[in-house]
Design a protein around this motif. Sequence first.
Motif, PDB file in Angstrom:
ATOM      1  N   PRO A  17       0.810  -1.227   0.000  1.00  0.00           N
ATOM      2  CA  PRO A  17       0.000   0.000   0.000  1.00  0.00           C
ATOM      3  C   PRO A  17       0.842   1.276   0.000  1.00  0.00           C
ATOM      4  O   PRO A  17       0.365   2.343  -0.385  1.00  0.00           O
ATOM      5  N   HIS A  18       2.098   1.184   0.405  1.00  0.00           N
ATOM      6  CA  HIS A  18       2.968   2.367   0.456  1.00  0.00           C
ATOM      7  C   HIS A  18       3.577   2.724  -0.904  1.00  0.00           C
ATOM      8  O   HIS A  18       4.145   3.802  -1.052  1.00  0.00           O
ATOM      9  N   HIS A  19       3.454   1.865  -1.889  1.00  0.00           N
ATOM     10  CA  HIS A  19       4.026   2.146  -3.203  1.00  0.00           C
ATOM     11  C   HIS A  19       3.133   3.124  -3.983  1.00  0.00           C
ATOM     12  O   HIS A  19       1.913   2.986  -3.982  1.00  0.00           O
ATOM     13  N   ASP A  20       3.768   4.069  -4.674  1.00  0.00           N
ATOM     14  CA  ASP A  20       3.059   5.080  -5.459  1.00  0.00           C
ATOM     15  C   ASP A  20       2.759   4.540  -6.853  1.00  0.00           C
ATOM     16  O   ASP A  20       3.582   4.626  -7.753  1.00  0.00           O
ATOM     17  N   ARG A  21       1.570   4.005  -7.015  1.00  0.00           N
ATOM     18  CA  ARG A  21       1.187   3.421  -8.301  1.00  0.00           C
ATOM     19  C   ARG A  21       0.760   4.472  -9.318  1.00  0.00           C
ATOM     20  O   ARG A  21       0.831   4.250 -10.518  1.00  0.00           O
ATOM     21  N   ASN A  22       0.310   5.622  -8.856  1.00  0.00           N
ATOM     22  CA  ASN A  22      -0.221   6.644  -9.763  1.00  0.00           C
ATOM     23  C   ASN A  22       0.842   7.354 -10.586  1.00  0.00           C
ATOM     24  O   ASN A  22       0.548   7.874 -11.651  1.00  0.00           O
ATOM     25  N   ASP A  23       2.073   7.381 -10.119  1.00  0.00           N
ATOM     26  CA  ASP A  23       3.143   8.083 -10.833  1.00  0.00           C
ATOM     27  C   ASP A  23       3.797   7.202 -11.897  1.00  0.00           C
ATOM     28  O   ASP A  23       4.554   7.690 -12.719  1.00  0.00           O
ATOM     29  N   PHE A  24       3.499   5.912 -11.916  1.00  0.00           N
ATOM     30  CA  PHE A  24       4.125   4.981 -12.854  1.00  0.00           C
ATOM     31  C   PHE A  24       3.496   5.111 -14.231  1.00  0.00           C
ATOM     32  O   PHE A  24       2.272   5.160 -14.375  1.00  0.00           O
ATOM     33  N   LEU A  53       9.856  -2.857  -8.561  1.00  0.00           N
ATOM     34  CA  LEU A  53      11.254  -2.460  -8.479  1.00  0.00           C
ATOM     35  C   LEU A  53      11.281  -1.009  -8.018  1.00  0.00           C
ATOM     36  O   LEU A  53      10.621  -0.152  -8.609  1.00  0.00           O
ATOM     37  N   THR A  54      12.022  -0.740  -6.944  1.00  0.00           N
ATOM     38  CA  THR A  54      12.173   0.610  -6.416  1.00  0.00           C
ATOM     39  C   THR A  54      13.651   0.880  -6.160  1.00  0.00           C
ATOM     40  O   THR A  54      14.465  -0.044  -6.189  1.00  0.00           O
ATOM     41  N   LYS A  55      13.979   2.132  -5.891  1.00  0.00           N
ATOM     42  CA  LYS A  55      15.343   2.503  -5.507  1.00  0.00           C
ATOM     43  C   LYS A  55      15.320   2.932  -4.050  1.00  0.00           C
ATOM     44  O   LYS A  55      14.479   3.727  -3.634  1.00  0.00           O
ATOM     45  N   ASP A  56      16.287   2.405  -3.302  1.00  0.00           N
ATOM     46  CA  ASP A  56      16.411   2.710  -1.875  1.00  0.00           C
ATOM     47  C   ASP A  56      15.073   2.472  -1.180  1.00  0.00           C
ATOM     48  O   ASP A  56      14.464   1.439  -1.377  1.00  0.00           O
ATOM     49  N   PRO A  59       9.017   5.178  -2.428  1.00  0.00           N
ATOM     50  CA  PRO A  59       7.765   4.507  -2.792  1.00  0.00           C
ATOM     51  C   PRO A  59       7.505   4.527  -4.296  1.00  0.00           C
ATOM     52  O   PRO A  59       6.552   3.914  -4.766  1.00  0.00           O
ATOM     53  N   CYS A  60       8.355   5.235  -5.056  1.00  0.00           N
ATOM     54  CA  CYS A  60       8.168   5.331  -6.512  1.00  0.00           C
ATOM     55  C   CYS A  60       8.509   4.009  -7.182  1.00  0.00           C
ATOM     56  O   CYS A  60       9.567   3.435  -6.943  1.00  0.00           O
ATOM     57  N   ILE A  61       7.631   3.561  -8.041  1.00  0.00           N
ATOM     58  CA  ILE A  61       7.808   2.298  -8.756  1.00  0.00           C
ATOM     59  C   ILE A  61       8.543   2.556 -10.061  1.00  0.00           C
ATOM     60  O   ILE A  61       8.117   3.371 -10.875  1.00  0.00           O
ATOM     61  N   ILE A  62       9.646   1.843 -10.259  1.00  0.00           N
ATOM     62  CA  ILE A  62      10.434   1.961 -11.481  1.00  0.00           C
ATOM     63  C   ILE A  62       9.989   0.910 -12.493  1.00  0.00           C
ATOM     64  O   ILE A  62      10.018   1.123 -13.694  1.00  0.00           O
ATOM     65  N   ASP A 102       9.046   1.830 -16.150  1.00  0.00           N
ATOM     66  CA  ASP A 102       8.639   3.218 -16.312  1.00  0.00           C
ATOM     67  C   ASP A 102       9.424   3.851 -17.467  1.00  0.00           C
ATOM     68  O   ASP A 102      10.617   3.581 -17.639  1.00  0.00           O
ATOM     69  N   THR A 103       8.767   4.696 -18.243  1.00  0.00           N
ATOM     70  CA  THR A 103       9.408   5.323 -19.404  1.00  0.00           C
ATOM     71  C   THR A 103      10.641   6.131 -19.002  1.00  0.00           C
ATOM     72  O   THR A 103      11.590   6.235 -19.778  1.00  0.00           O
ATOM     73  N   ARG A 104      10.657   6.687 -17.799  1.00  0.00           N
ATOM     74  CA  ARG A 104      11.802   7.491 -17.340  1.00  0.00           C
ATOM     75  C   ARG A 104      13.030   6.633 -17.051  1.00  0.00           C
ATOM     76  O   ARG A 104      14.128   7.155 -16.901  1.00  0.00           O
TER      77      ARG A 104
END
Length: 140
Positions: A17-24, A53-56, A59-62, A102-104
């Motif tokens: 639930p802590h992962h940011d799905r909306n920014d992906f 997959l995240t970094k550190d 909560p942003c999903i890569i 993610d495109t980024r």
Amino acid sequence: MQEASTEPSLRIEPLGPHHDRNDFSCGVAPLDAYLRKQARQDAKKRIAAPFVLTKDDSPCIIGFYTLSAISILLGEFPTEITRRLPRYPQIPATLLGRLAIDTRARGEGLGEYLTHGRASSRTSSLKVHRFVRRHRRCTQ
């Protein structure tokens, strides 16, 4: 004295639930919609196991992928594989159902990171299933 690494640490973990799905955004609408609207429900119902997959500790999903249980008919395997398998009519396997980056983060080799041995949840059944899928494609 050894210096601490400043490179971000990649983590593969179950979608929470802590992962940011909306920014992906991977640029493929059905995959983006699946992550935003369906992935947590599939996990809760045990239909699929979504991993992100995240970094550190961000909560942003890569990237993400899903694993599901499937069965493969024994007759679909080549003889060199069936010699080592039990004689059940169907063999359990793990299906890599969805995979997106993610495109980024494109061009960083993260799709390969998720699917080639560096991902801790990778299993040998994925190798077998990929072989069977390739075999089916060639024979159809």
